[in-house]
Motif scaffolding. Structure first.
Motif, PDB file in Angstrom:
ATOM      1  N   ARG A  36       0.584  -1.351  -0.353  1.00  0.00           N
ATOM      2  CA  ARG A  36       0.636  -0.078  -0.439  1.00  0.00           C
ATOM      3  C   ARG A  36       1.173   1.258   0.199  1.00  0.00           C
ATOM      4  N   TYR A  37       0.665   2.246  -1.002  1.00  0.00           N
ATOM      5  CA  TYR A  37       1.217   3.448  -0.798  1.00  0.00           C
ATOM      6  C   TYR A  37       0.009   4.429   0.061  1.00  0.00           C
ATOM      7  N   GLU A  38       0.058   5.685  -0.201  1.00  0.00           N
ATOM      8  CA  GLU A  38      -0.576   7.152   0.034  1.00  0.00           C
ATOM      9  C   GLU A  38       0.294   7.811   0.307  1.00  0.00           C
ATOM     10  N   TRP A  40      -0.144  11.481   1.718  1.00  0.00           N
ATOM     11  CA  TRP A  40      -0.651  12.528   2.731  1.00  0.00           C
ATOM     12  C   TRP A  40      -0.143  13.944   2.551  1.00  0.00           C
ATOM     13  N   CYS A  45      -4.754  11.772   4.458  1.00  0.00           N
ATOM     14  CA  CYS A  45      -4.637  10.803   4.123  1.00  0.00           C
ATOM     15  C   CYS A  45      -5.535  11.655   2.325  1.00  0.00           C
ATOM     16  N   ALA A  48      -4.528   6.847  -0.929  1.00  0.00           N
ATOM     17  CA  ALA A  48      -3.701   5.921  -0.943  1.00  0.00           C
ATOM     18  C   ALA A  48      -4.075   4.501  -1.716  1.00  0.00           C
ATOM     19  N   THR A  50      -3.381   0.331  -3.671  1.00  0.00           N
ATOM     20  CA  THR A  50      -2.847  -1.575  -2.355  1.00  0.00           C
ATOM     21  C   THR A  50      -3.010  -1.328  -4.035  1.00  0.00           C
TER      22      THR A  50
END
Length: 54
Positions: A36-38, A40, A45, A48, A50
């Motif tokens: 997963r990358y997010e 911010w 957030c 996001a 996955t």
């Protein structure tokens, strides 16, 4: 393992940022699994995602 980078956000169009050092050109660099990358901004957030490596 966690990877992160701090980026300065600017207004206007055409602003991009390339994530460097987040993989490799050889097969098998990433172990099988779900990641997963997010994105911010402050404590919010914005996005996001996955993805799965098979």
């Amino acid at each position: 393992m966690e990877y992160y980078d701090n980026v300065t956000v600017s207004s206007g169009s055409g602003n991009t940022y390339e994530l460097k050092g987040w993989g490799g050109s050889d097969k098998g660099f990433w172990s099988r699994g779900t990641y997963r990358y997010e994105i911010w901004y402050g404590n919010v957030c914005l996005r996001a995602k996955t993805f799965t490596v098979y």
